[in-house]
Design an enzyme around this catalytic site. Structure first.
Site, short mmCIF file in Angstrom:
data_model
loop_
_atom_site.label_atom_id
_atom_site.label_comp_id
_atom_site.label_asym_id
_atom_site.label_seq_id
_atom_site.Cartn_x
_atom_site.Cartn_y
_atom_site.Cartn_z
N CYS A 1 0.81 -1.30 0.04
CA CYS A 1 -0.17 0.23 0.17
C CYS A 1 0.96 1.30 0.04
CB CYS A 1 -0.99 -0.01 1.16
SG CYS A 1 -0.47 0.23 2.86
N ARG B 1 -3.24 -0.82 5.65
CA ARG B 1 -3.89 -1.77 5.06
C ARG B 1 -2.96 -2.68 4.71
NH1 ARG B 1 -6.62 1.18 -0.03
NH2 ARG B 1 -4.39 2.40 0.02
#
Length: 160
Positions: A11, A17
């Site tokens: 990410c 994430r």
């Protein structure tokens, strides 16, 4: 002898994430008692969360959500995706289209078709919810779980 499956989640900053996916996937393979068949890590496409060569830890609200679900990410620090990672991993999994573009740029393309979006593994043509902007860390966690479970299922079907 079975080959080890190497997965790198990617990410923007490697503090929300992608580390969530890294530790969710590690939890999935541990529960399935096949952790020895996998190498799982995560990285960033930018140096935004890396200062003087030292990466920031997982963002505290994401760390809290992971902990609420019994997943420990202690010690994880942001690291930068490198061109060399392309040859080291079988699967490079991005969280959104911007990540995917940046991954292709950093790695010099995707000649072996190793790059994909996480939610595509779950049959969904969308990004993993980005809690940096929404502040909804639970939604990002749930997307990560959905995507990682689908990825694991697909990979174990391939290995069988």
């Amino acid at each position: 002898m079975k080959e080890t499956i190497k997965i790198l989640f990617v990410c923007h900053g490697n503090i929300c994430r992608s580390p969530a996916c890294e530790f969710i996937m590690k939890d999935i393979v541990n529960q399935a008692e096949c952790a020895e068949d996998f190498v799982i890590a995560s990285a960033a496409t930018t140096e935004d969360e890396i200062w003087g060569g030292v990466g920031n830890p997982v963002y505290p609200p994401m760390e809290r959500v992971l902990a609420e679900h019994g997943i420990d990410c202690e010690g994880k620090r942001a690291v930068l995706l490198t061109r060399k990672d392309y040859s080291c991993y079988d699967y490079l999994i991005g969280m959104d289209n911007e990540n995917l573009r940046d991954m292709q740029y950093i790695c010099g393309g995707d000649p072996d078709g190793k790059m994909s979006l996480l939610m595509a593994w779950a049959g969904e043509n969308r990004s993993v919810a980005d809690p940096w902007y929404t502040r909804n860390f639970e939604a990002a966690f749930q997307d990560a779980v959905t995507g990682c479970r689908a990825l694991f299922q697909s990979l174990t079907d391939i290995v069988k």
